[in-house]
Design an enzyme around this catalytic site. Structure first.
Site, PDB file in Angstrom:
ATOM      1  N   ARG A  82      30.075  12.689 -45.030  1.00  0.00           N
ATOM      2  CA  ARG A  82      28.999  13.776 -44.771  1.00  0.00           C
ATOM      3  C   ARG A  82      29.882  14.766 -43.966  1.00  0.00           C
ATOM      4  O   ARG A  82      29.508  15.986 -44.104  1.00  0.00           O
ATOM      5  CB  ARG A  82      27.804  13.037 -43.922  1.00  0.00           C
ATOM      6  CG  ARG A  82      26.822  14.319 -43.711  1.00  0.00           C
ATOM      7  CD  ARG A  82      25.381  13.460 -43.310  1.00  0.00           C
ATOM      8  NE  ARG A  82      25.506  12.960 -41.653  1.00  0.00           N
ATOM      9  CZ  ARG A  82      24.712  12.356 -41.550  1.00  0.00           C
ATOM     10  NH1 ARG A  82      23.586  11.870 -41.839  1.00  0.00           N
ATOM     11  NH2 ARG A  82      24.985  11.946 -40.223  1.00  0.00           N
ATOM     12  N   LYS A 184      25.293  19.019 -41.400  1.00  0.00           N
ATOM     13  CA  LYS A 184      25.069  18.797 -40.305  1.00  0.00           C
ATOM     14  C   LYS A 184      25.857  19.948 -39.397  1.00  0.00           C
ATOM     15  O   LYS A 184      27.192  19.461 -38.934  1.00  0.00           O
ATOM     16  CB  LYS A 184      25.495  17.255 -39.606  1.00  0.00           C
ATOM     17  CG  LYS A 184      25.014  16.922 -38.380  1.00  0.00           C
ATOM     18  CD  LYS A 184      24.850  15.493 -38.420  1.00  0.00           C
ATOM     19  CE  LYS A 184      24.490  14.966 -37.117  1.00  0.00           C
ATOM     20  NZ  LYS A 184      23.096  15.273 -36.711  1.00  0.00           N
ATOM     21  N   GLU A 220      11.568  17.268 -43.182  1.00  0.00           N
ATOM     22  CA  GLU A 220      12.125  16.271 -42.054  1.00  0.00           C
ATOM     23  C   GLU A 220      11.682  16.720 -40.628  1.00  0.00           C
ATOM     24  O   GLU A 220      11.021  17.889 -40.521  1.00  0.00           O
ATOM     25  CB  GLU A 220      13.666  15.955 -42.296  1.00  0.00           C
ATOM     26  CG  GLU A 220      14.365  17.263 -42.107  1.00  0.00           C
ATOM     27  CD  GLU A 220      15.939  16.932 -42.293  1.00  0.00           C
ATOM     28  OE1 GLU A 220      16.207  15.887 -41.566  1.00  0.00           O
ATOM     29  OE2 GLU A 220      16.790  17.672 -42.587  1.00  0.00           O
TER      30      GLU A 220
HETATM   31  C1  LIG Z   1      18.323  16.892 -39.165  1.00  0.00           C
HETATM   32  C2  LIG Z   1      18.557  15.361 -39.063  1.00  0.00           C
HETATM   33  N1  LIG Z   1      17.962  14.698 -40.040  1.00  0.00           N
HETATM   34  C3  LIG Z   1      18.173  13.196 -40.015  1.00  0.00           C
HETATM   35  C4  LIG Z   1      19.189  12.802 -39.186  1.00  0.00           C
HETATM   36  C5  LIG Z   1      19.054  11.245 -39.276  1.00  0.00           C
HETATM   37  O1  LIG Z   1      20.501  11.038 -39.834  1.00  0.00           O
HETATM   38  P1  LIG Z   1      21.456   9.805 -39.650  1.00  0.00           P
HETATM   39  O2  LIG Z   1      20.215   8.483 -40.151  1.00  0.00           O
HETATM   40  O3  LIG Z   1      22.340   9.768 -40.322  1.00  0.00           O
HETATM   41  O4  LIG Z   1      21.488   9.636 -38.160  1.00  0.00           O
HETATM   42  C6  LIG Z   1      19.773  13.473 -38.384  1.00  0.00           C
HETATM   43  C7  LIG Z   1      20.540  12.838 -37.218  1.00  0.00           C
HETATM   44  O5  LIG Z   1      21.832  12.836 -37.374  1.00  0.00           O
HETATM   45  C8  LIG Z   1      19.539  15.001 -38.226  1.00  0.00           C
HETATM   46  O6  LIG Z   1      19.903  15.551 -37.117  1.00  0.00           O
END
Ligand SMILES: Cc1ncc(COP(=O)(O)O)c(C=O)c1O
Length: 341
Positions: A82, A184, A220
């Site tokens: 990622r 991210k 989300e």
């Molecule tokens: C915007 C966002 N969505 C979803 C997630 C959840 O992702 P993960 O399960 O990889 O921590 C995160 C955290 O990293 C996030 O910042």
């Protein structure tokens, strides 16, 4: 190795520097060998690309102690992948996946005294990130970058028990179509700060963002993906090109299908149908799943049958199974648990 004397159960989610961090530099078109260092501070030019045009991407994962005493991380290869996707979208040189996993391993091993003991609920949070470091004044990608990994011990997410969240439908947008919602990047979080401060000021725990093109579909929250459970126990999660592909959500879908025999649907989720769901949860590394009890849309309340006291039964099963896999009580799919020592 003797553990640090820390009150693990009462730790919050804050920055506590640990002894070692990893640094690698990209210069003249290549990454150097990288090394562990002790200095937690970074000196950079006043005109560094990251300071002027926010050229920075990051990851978040945890190291923790399993019941049989191993220090492990959960699917770090997916964080590596990622970060590569994030870097490419911001015109940054990807940090190789195998080096990412090795750097995470080195930092955790060097800070093993800060990995909380099994049963404390606390974890060692790992923050890999990279940013443009040379001076950039015209708007363009930097030429030089730094990749870093630091760790900080964090407390149990559900202190004093699980409490379902109340969230609000946000008036702000999180991500534009064809924008950066799926990576991210620091910039996504900078612009979410006003929305979360506003939600908190209005008494809500989190924002539910809708798709910014039509404002009809669930996307989300600022830091977690949604999962919903239908009244006939199907697991439904929004499919969207503008949400972050959560590693926890992807793992939960696998667990739902292959461990619990549940039907799984990844598809458009219209806000209109949210009131029909039996359970709702937010999934991410920090909490695995936080149950949502109530969604408020400009005064109109949607209260899930699972209520405001505890997780709904299906979300509880998903939570128990994934945390069981993470802690070593339940056999993990091949490659999910990376043992560090
Ligand atoms: C915007 C966002 N969505 C979803 C997630 C959840 O992702 P993960 O399960 O990889 O921590 C995160 C955290 O990293 C996030 O910042």
């Amino acid at each position: 190795m003797e553990k640090k004397k820390i009150d693990w159960e009462n730790l919050g989610f804050g920055y506590i520097p640990t002894e070692k961090r990893y640094v690698a530099n990209f210069k003249d078109g290549k990454w150097d060998d990288g090394a562990l260092i002790e200095d937690a501070n970074i000196v950079m030019n006043e005109c560094a690309g990251v300071l002027q045009y926010a050229q920075t991407v990051f990851e978040g994962l945890k190291a923790y102690t399993t019941e049989d005493g191993h220090i492990v991380t959960f699917r770090p290869d997916l964080n590596a992948k990622r970060l590569i996707d994030s870097a490419k979208r911001l015109e940054m040189p990807p940090f190789p996946a195998e080096r990412f996993v090795d750097a995470v391993e080195q930092v955790v091993r060097a800070n093993a005294a800060y990995v909380p003991p099994y049963g404390s609920g606390a974890t060692l949070y790992i923050r890999p990130y990279m940013f443009g470091i040379n001076p950039v004044i015209g708007v363009k990608p930097a030429d030089e970058y730094q990749f870093r990994v630091f760790t900080t011990p964090v407390g149990p997410y559900f202190k004093g028990g699980v409490k379902p969240l109340t969230i609000c439908v946000s008036d702000f947008d999180r991500a534009a179509p064809h924008g950066t919602g799926h990576i991210k990047a620091g910039l996504n979080y900078a612009m979410s700060l006003h929305a979360i401060v506003t939600a908190h000021a209005n008494g809500f725990d989190e924002n539910m963002y809708l798709d910014s093109a039509t404002r009809t579909k669930v996307e989300e929250t600022g830091g977690a993906n949604f999962i919903f459970i239908t009244k006939d126990h199907k697991v439904v999660t929004p499919h969207s090109d503008t949400i972050l592909p959560s590693i926890t959500r992807r793992s939960l879908l696998y667990v739902a299908e292959h461990y619990l025999g549940l039907e799984v649907e990844e598809r458009d989720v219209y806000f209109e149908e949210v009131k029909e769901f039996a359970e709702c949860g937010l999934c991410g590394t920090a909490a695995v799943i936080s149950p949502v009890g109530k969604v408020v849309d400009h005064g109109k309340e949607i209260c899930f049958p699972s209520g405001m006291e505890k997780m709904g039964p299906t979300i509880q099963k998903l939570y128990d199974t994934l945390t069981g896999i993470q802690m070593g009580h339940i056999e993990a799919p091949e490659g999910w648990i990376k043992v560090i020592e």
